[in-house]
Design a protein around this motif. Structure first.
Motif, PDB file in Angstrom:
ATOM      1  N   LEU A 237      -5.740  72.562  27.605  1.00 10.83           N
ATOM      2  CA  LEU A 237      -6.932  72.562  28.448  1.00 10.83           C
ATOM      3  C   LEU A 237      -7.141  71.167  29.016  1.00 10.83           C
TER       4      LEU A 237
ATOM      5  N   LYS B 171     -16.951  70.313  27.401  1.00 11.14           N
ATOM      6  CA  LYS B 171     -17.032  71.538  28.197  1.00 11.14           C
ATOM      7  C   LYS B 171     -16.085  72.612  27.682  1.00 11.14           C
ATOM      8  N   HIS B 172     -14.871  72.211  27.359  1.00 17.19           N
ATOM      9  CA  HIS B 172     -13.895  73.189  26.880  1.00 17.19           C
ATOM     10  C   HIS B 172     -14.278  73.728  25.505  1.00 17.19           C
TER      11      HIS B 172
ATOM     12  N   GLU C  12     -17.290  74.135  24.354  1.00 15.87           N
ATOM     13  CA  GLU C  12     -18.363  75.102  24.595  1.00 15.87           C
ATOM     14  C   GLU C  12     -17.801  76.442  25.067  1.00 15.87           C
ATOM     15  N   GLN C  13     -16.784  76.391  25.946  1.00 22.58           N
ATOM     16  CA  GLN C  13     -16.188  77.623  26.442  1.00 22.58           C
ATOM     17  C   GLN C  13     -15.449  78.366  25.339  1.00 22.58           C
ATOM     18  N   LEU C  14     -14.733  77.628  24.491  1.00 24.16           N
ATOM     19  CA  LEU C  14     -14.044  78.265  23.366  1.00 24.16           C
ATOM     20  C   LEU C  14     -15.038  78.982  22.456  1.00 24.16           C
TER      21      LEU C  14
ATOM     22  N   ASN D  35     -18.036  80.107  23.295  1.00 23.37           N
ATOM     23  CA  ASN D  35     -18.576  81.260  24.025  1.00 23.37           C
ATOM     24  C   ASN D  35     -17.584  82.418  24.067  1.00 23.37           C
ATOM     25  N   ASP D  36     -16.287  82.096  24.054  1.00 20.81           N
ATOM     26  CA  ASP D  36     -15.247  83.138  24.067  1.00 20.81           C
ATOM     27  C   ASP D  36     -14.987  83.725  22.682  1.00 20.81           C
TER      28      ASP D  36
ATOM     29  N   LYS E 187     -20.409  70.956  17.538  1.00 19.56           N
ATOM     30  CA  LYS E 187     -19.652  72.057  18.155  1.00 19.56           C
ATOM     31  C   LYS E 187     -18.599  72.597  17.194  1.00 19.56           C
TER      32      LYS E 187
ATOM     33  N   ASN F 237      -4.123  76.538  30.480  1.00 19.57           N
ATOM     34  CA  ASN F 237      -5.322  76.560  31.287  1.00 19.57           C
ATOM     35  C   ASN F 237      -5.500  75.174  31.875  1.00 19.57           C
TER      36      ASN F 237
ATOM     37  N   LYS G 185      -7.638  74.264  34.282  1.00 21.98           N
ATOM     38  CA  LYS G 185      -8.929  74.053  34.939  1.00 21.98           C
ATOM     39  C   LYS G 185      -9.482  72.690  34.517  1.00 21.98           C
TER      40      LYS G 185
ATOM     41  N   ASN H 195     -12.390  70.485  33.864  1.00 23.00           N
ATOM     42  CA  ASN H 195     -13.821  70.465  33.599  1.00 23.00           C
ATOM     43  C   ASN H 195     -14.292  69.039  33.460  1.00 23.00           C
TER      44      ASN H 195
END
Length: 261
Positions: free
Chosen positions: A18, A24-25, A27-29, A31-32, A94, A256, A258, A260
């Protein structure tokens, strides 16, 4: 994103890279619904200088000594102890959500950062379990002072359960040779393997939010563990991709890219 979620069957090891800011990443992990068994952190140590120029001296030393071997880029080393501690606490909070029990956390540190790393770890819900000295063996002497031949691993777990395994709380391992490094402050793959062998036999995934040159990913490949690496610098990100793709050649590589910021 395709990665480890809660299932009973251990999947084939794979890697996810990533690119961008680790907050940011992470947080996305979360949320997933992604869960990991261990987190390895090797953040910039911050030299403790009273000015930005002084705090960057260590960085410049690494850049000058290794530039002839690899295409290095400068990395941030400019935080003071308070800002470093606040940033670390934000990450640890986190990790409380990302880790699954027993949930190991390994934080690399030099002598300057032992106090702040230990204190901040105890400010989170992660249990502070100890400090592992890493004797690098080849430190040059300085007149009138003790050699700084050790770095340290501050470690903890999400809860009090531990696997039925045993390991020495002291490590002797020479650093990687300069010609073999992908990053200025890269940790030896053998050292990382030693740390990760304490994980339970059913462990699946390790996360490194300061991926750097990707040595944690190589250690995971050797041990049959899946790997999630986060790196904001594009040069090092691409270096890790080239390094890890052959190691996970028989596995499913998920990239990935992307950004961020």
């Amino acid at each position: 994103m395709e990665h480890e979620k809660e299932t009973n069957e251990k999947p084939q090891p794979h890697f996810t890279l990533l690119k961008g800011r680790n907050e940011k990443h992470l947080e996305q992990l979360i949320n997933d619904g992604i869960k990991v068994d261990a987190v390895v952190l090797d953040p910039p140590y911050c030299s403790g200088g009273s000015t930005t120029a002084a705090r960057c001296k260590g960085m410049i030393k690494y850049i000058k000594s290794l530039k002839r071997h690899i295409n290095l880029v400068e990395f941030g080393d400019e935080m003071d102890q308070i800002s470093y501690g606040a940033s670390l606490l934000n990450l640890l909070l986190k990790f409380e959500e990302l880790l699954k029990p027993p949930g190991y956390v390994f934080i690399f540190s030099d002598w300057r950062q032992i106090a702040v790393n230990s204190i901040v770890l105890q400010m989170s819900s992660i249990r502070f379990r100890g400090v592992i000295p890493w004797n690098k063996k080849n430190c040059r002497p300085n007149k009138g002072v003790f050699k700084n031949q050790c770095e340290f691993v501050i470690w903890g777990t999400l809860d009090g359960t531990t696997p039925n395994k045993y390991a020495d709380g002291y490590i002797e391992q020479s650093p990687a040779q300069m010609k073999d490094r992908y990053h200025a402050t890269e940790k030896p793959v053998e050292l990382l393997e030693y740390l990760l062998r304490i994980l339970p036999d059913d462990a699946r995934t390790v996360c490194d939010p300061f991926m750097g040159g990707g040595s944690t990913g190589e250690a995971c490949a050797r041990l049959g563990l899946s790997f999630i690496g986060i790196e904001k610098n594009e040069t090092y990100f691409n270096t890790c991709k080239e390094r890890l793709e052959p190691l996970f050649a028989n596995c499913q590589g998920v990239l990935n890219e992307k950004n961020n910021n």
